[in-house]
Motif scaffolding. Structure first.
Motif, mmCIF file in Angstrom:
data_model
loop_
_atom_site.group_PDB
_atom_site.id
_atom_site.type_symbol
_atom_site.label_atom_id
_atom_site.label_comp_id
_atom_site.label_asym_id
_atom_site.label_seq_id
_atom_site.Cartn_x
_atom_site.Cartn_y
_atom_site.Cartn_z
ATOM 1 N N LYS A 192 2.652 5.998 4.786
ATOM 2 C CA LYS A 192 1.555 6.923 4.505
ATOM 3 C C LYS A 192 0.540 7.004 5.640
ATOM 4 O O LYS A 192 -0.174 7.998 5.771
ATOM 5 N N TYR A 193 0.465 5.957 6.458
ATOM 6 C CA TYR A 193 -0.497 5.940 7.558
ATOM 7 C C TYR A 193 0.139 6.278 8.902
ATOM 8 O O TYR A 193 -0.467 6.046 9.952
ATOM 9 N N GLN B 176 -1.883 -5.431 10.654
ATOM 10 C CA GLN B 176 -0.874 -5.358 9.603
ATOM 11 C C GLN B 176 0.120 -6.499 9.749
ATOM 12 O O GLN B 176 0.540 -6.833 10.864
ATOM 13 N N GLY C 232 -2.647 5.773 11.686
ATOM 14 C CA GLY C 232 -3.621 6.379 10.794
ATOM 15 C C GLY C 232 -4.615 5.397 10.213
ATOM 16 O O GLY C 232 -5.445 5.766 9.374
ATOM 17 N N LEU C 233 -4.544 4.132 10.628
ATOM 18 C CA LEU C 233 -5.455 3.100 10.128
ATOM 19 C C LEU C 233 -5.841 2.200 11.300
ATOM 20 O O LEU C 233 -5.563 0.997 11.303
ATOM 21 N N VAL D 280 -7.109 -2.042 11.940
ATOM 22 C CA VAL D 280 -6.739 -2.887 10.799
ATOM 23 C C VAL D 280 -5.378 -3.523 11.088
ATOM 24 O O VAL D 280 -4.365 -2.821 11.151
ATOM 25 N N GLU E 201 -0.802 -2.260 14.150
ATOM 26 C CA GLU E 201 -1.707 -1.359 13.447
ATOM 27 C C GLU E 201 -0.959 -0.070 13.142
ATOM 28 O O GLU E 201 -0.043 0.304 13.874
ATOM 29 N N PHE E 202 -1.346 0.612 12.078
ATOM 30 C CA PHE E 202 -0.844 1.958 11.824
ATOM 31 C C PHE E 202 -1.711 2.952 12.583
ATOM 32 O O PHE E 202 -2.937 2.784 12.678
ATOM 33 N N ASP F 246 0.877 -1.177 0.000
ATOM 34 C CA ASP F 246 0.000 0.000 0.000
ATOM 35 C C ASP F 246 0.910 1.220 0.000
ATOM 36 O O ASP F 246 1.289 1.743 1.040
#
Length: 849
Positions: free
Chosen positions: A244-245, A265, A259-260, A263, A256-257, A239
């Motif tokens: 980016k997150y 990972q 910014g996400l 979800v 997890e990120f 991604d």
């Protein structure tokens, strides 16, 4: 990592020798003399076993250039030779074999046990424990029996050593207990060996693999064709851009990120080592593209710190020339070098830091995250840490010193600050501020046991002082000794906690927000283990068939167990279930089914399935390359111990790992789905919605919609031989296998170097690497049950380019075709199954050639 010598039948080797074709109790039992004078048979071994006090196992060292019938060997403990040994096994006219084994002490030595010992796969029929017998029956494979006759009562002791990673052990002789030896003391054993069907004895005989009837050339190209069936960049595993997150967080037992949120990972990637971390810009562009098409979303920068520190300080690194003579042959690769003794890259230049910066920036652009260690193998002089002494510290000793010695800790801090504060000009961010480098290990493999002998830790004054501070008395406990192992582990924990406290505080003081870990080779990473409980995430390593070196470390000859790993169940640490229901994320930054072991092809599908099933959060195969010259297609180096860049078998098996670990097949298995292991057959099968397949020595692989029948070769001979194979299929369009319009099928046997030499045809003792890649000839019939079986089957080269149409037919509603690793234009391992009426953008998928 220690390997346990094992023995196996010719069915596991795939070598066409009728000598090992016996499969019933009435046939002659095959016995083989090994280089070290021991005997091997299908189901066990018989040879000298010796232990120092504390049950520290000794090794056997032989002359690897001598193939005479009377075997001379040495019993060694580290660099010290304890006994000279001789073994002679002679076939008798009555069909028996007579053996005479003698040992003579070289100097005074205290021993725990010295014995003629059998290690067998099946339990003995007689009771465990001690006794005296003139003869015993040992179970072999295929219902056969090996009878030992000592000519009179002899002491014996039998135990189940599987709890220590061994087998059923039976020891014979008069020295089974503690005993002191003087120089010249002698031990001897005489034994007669028989079997109901007689004995077929094979003396030591070298074995060479060459291109011919059973091995064909495989042209291995590394760059994957865009849009081909091998291009996994369209599967959503990356991604882009990485980071980016925002920063990665440890949320319960997963990542997890920030910014996400919510979800989970996972990361899958490879290690780069030494100079392969420093490609020029053109190769960096290609390598980042290649990694994205392989499906990787992570890379580990490893054994990079020597070159980076030298370049940062403006020094030139001094390293061996890879073109020098090694083992009597000119070498253009590092396969036969002491890879882990190299601490810098080859041809260090001032722009090395720029090369690493550029490469990482290109990876980040592709959605590939990075992890690294703040100490791996960077050379450190004694005077660099304030000790007035010539030379350098052993790396394993320096790792322990970081926790215990102020000068060593300061040296570690200096490098950590230089690296983490360095601003990558291609991203504009310092590595401490780089969310695309979210996982950092403080010190690679820094357990007390690492470098124990090389760094002479047992006699080191700094460690001795720490031992007394800890409250210990007497000698520093040896972590390799069974009697002192527990005390050594507790002392090790104390050191590791101190290292974590000091090093993590310093990294945090720099403002670094990456998640931190330590002790990534530790054996105590289960839930609640003391040092591991402090880390942000848990990192560990495992190997199957990791090489051992009976001579010099990291030089030929090398030993490989070469034993089917599923016969023992699940390999390595994966059976321990450490990541299941843990309170923190668990990753494995080094794993491999190492070369030249023939089970490398199974490694990807088995590890990917077990890691996904067990809830692990990251996998990094060790390694992609150890040298920058391995990255292109011009090297003639053969597959080595670890490198995917030289080994198409490892690279192909990695596709299965990626698809299973990063793919969508993470939901709880439905009825009939999941991983199944058949220990009796040495086989495994995997059924998930999008990936199905498995491994078998012979016979069939029945994996849901995929059924494979492994065909024996030499069918016209009296002894047709099966060629063990890994076969799997994966959907490329997101649909389940049965309804997919585009699939990739992979058929793997074994890959070796042309001209590779072993001490015998068990292929457990490697003498010479050879050149290029040969694939073992093997065939299989494939049945694929699809909702619409009207498909075309394409043969692919190693770039994914279509090179021909494979004859197929529809029978009983299933697509049927035959695969073979031999084609008219060389070796073959990849196939694409495509439904021509599928609604897809054929140009974008690379359908038109």
């Amino acid at each position: 990592m220690k390997t346990i010598p094992t023995v196996f039948s010719i069915a596991l080797l795939g070598v066409a020798l009728p000598f090992f074709a016996a499969a019933d109790a009435s046939a002659p039992l095959a016995l083989r003399v090994a280089m070290d004078g021991s005997l091997s048979f299908d189901g066990g071994t018989l040879g000298v076993a010796a232990f120092r006090p504390g049950w520290a196992a000794c090794g056997l060292k032989a002359d690897w250039t001598d193939f005479s019938p009377e075997r001379a060997f040495e019993v060694v403990s580290g660099p010290t030779s304890l006994f000279d040994g001789r073994a002679r096994w002679t076939a008798q006219p009555d069909g028996t074999v007579k053996g005479v084994v003698t040992l003579t002490a070289r100097a005074a030595a205290d021993m725990q046990c010295v014995a003629l010992a059998a290690a067998i796969e099946n339990p003995p029929a007689f009771p465990l424990g001690g006794g005296r017998e003139a003869g015993l029956d040992l179970p072999a494979a295929n219902g056969q029996t090996l009878h030992l006759d000592f000519g009179g009562p002899v002491a014996r002791f039998a135990q189940d050593s599987r709890q220590w990673g061994g087998k059923w052990d039976i020891r014979f002789g008069d020295a089974l207990g503690p005993r002191s030896y003087a120089a010249g003391d002698t031990l001897s054993w005489e034994v007669s060996i028989s079997a109901p069907g007689g004995i077929a004895l094979r003396q030591v005989q070298p074995f060479r693999i060459e291109e011919g009837e059973h091995w064909v050339r495989l042209d291995y190209k590394k760059d994957v064709r865009p849009g081909s069936a091998l291009d996994l960049s369209r599967q959503g595993f990356q991604d882009a851009p990485a980071g980016k997150y925002g920063w990665l967080k440890a949320v319960g037992n997963h990542f997890e990120f920030e910014g996400l949120p919510g979800v989970g990972q996972r990361f899958y990637g490879v290690n780069l080592c030494f100079s392969s971390n420093y490609p020029d810009h053109d190769m960096a562009d290609r390598l980042a593209d290649r990694f994205a098409r392989c499906g990787y979303n992570a890379v580990r920068i490893h054994h990079h710190d020597g070159a980076w520190a030298a370049a940062y300080a403006g020094r030139e690194a001094q390293v061996p020339d890879p073109r020098s003579q090694v083992n009597g042959e000119a070498s253009t690769d590092l396969s036969t070098f002491q890879l882990f003794n190299l601490s810098t890259s080859v041809d260090v230049v001032n722009d090395d830091i720029d090369r690493l910066d550029y490469f990482l920036a290109k990876c980040f652009e592709k959605g590939i995250y990075a992890t690294t260690d703040l100490y791996v193998s960077r050379p450190v002089a004694w005077r660099d840490i304030g000790i007035d002494r010539d030379g350098e510290l052993d790396p394993g000793l320096f790792k322990t010193y970081v926790a215990l010695h102020d000068g060593a800790f300061s040296n570690w801090c200096e490098y950590a600050a230089d690296f983490l504060n360095h601003v990558n000009p291609y991203t504009g961010r310092a590595y401490k501020d780089e969310p695309a480098m979210p996982l950092v290990s403080l010190i690679n493999e820094n357990a007390l046991a690492v470098g124990w002998g090389e760094g002479d830790k047992a006699n080191d004054p700094v460690i001795a002082s720490a031992w007394r501070e800890y409250g210990g008395t007497g000698p520093i406990p040896n972590p390799w000794n069974q009697e002192t192992k527990e005390a050594g582990a507790k002392f090790d924990d104390w050191i590791l906690v101190r290292a974590w406290s000091k090093c993590s505080d310093f990294v945090r003081s720099l403002g670094c927000r990456a998640l931190l870990t330590n002790d990534n080779c530790g054996g105590r990473h289960a839930e609640g283990d003391w040092p591991a409980s402090l880390y942000d995430y848990i990192d560990t390593h495992f190997y199957v068939d990791h090489p051992a070196f009976p001579g010099k470390p990291w030089e030929l000859p090398s030993k490989c167990g070469n034993e089917n790993p599923v016969v023992a169940g699940k390999p390595g640490l994966l059976h321990k279930g450490w990541a299941e229901n843990a309170s923190k994320p668990h990753v494995i930054t080094e794993w491999n089914f190492s070369g030249p072991g023939r089970y490398r092809g199974m490694g990807g599908i088995l590890t990917g399935a077990l890691a996904a099933e067990g809830g692990w959060d990251g996998l990094w195969r060790f390694a992609y390359a150890h040298h920058v010259s391995f990255l292109d297609d011009h090297s003639t180096a053969s597959p080595n111990y670890f490198d995917c860049a030289l080994d198409p078998l490892m690279a192909a098996s990695d596709l299965a790992s990626v698809c299973l670990f990063l793919g969508s097949d993470r939901a709880p298995a439905q009825q009939g789905e999941g991983l199944s292991i058949d220990r009796d057959r040495g086989a495994m099968t995997l059924v998930t919605p999008r990936t199905c397949g498995g491994f078998a020595e012979s016979g069939s692989i029945d994996a849901g919609p995929l059924k494979v029948e492994i065909l024996p070769l030499d069918q016209s001979s009296a002894n047709p031989r099966p060629v063990p194979a890994t076969v799997w299929v994966t959907s490329l369009d997101g649909a389940p296998v049965a309804s997919s319009s585009r699939l990739l099928l992979v058929h793997l046997t074994d890959v070796q170097g042309d001209g590779r030499e072993y001490a015998d045809d068990t292929c457990t003792l490697l003498l010479k690497w050879g050149r290029n890649c040969l694939i073992e000839v093997g065939e299989a019939d494939v049945e694929l049950r699809l909702d619409d079986a009207d498909c075309i089957v394409f043969a692919l080269d190693t770039t994914g380019r279509r090179v021909g149409v494979v004859p197929s037919r529809i029978e009983d509603g299933a697509l049927r075709f035959r695969v073979s690793t031999r084609s008219r234009d060389g070796g073959r391992i990849f196939y694409e199954i495509f439904r021509p009426d599928a609604e897809c953008a054929s140009e974008g998928l690379g359908i038109k050639e």
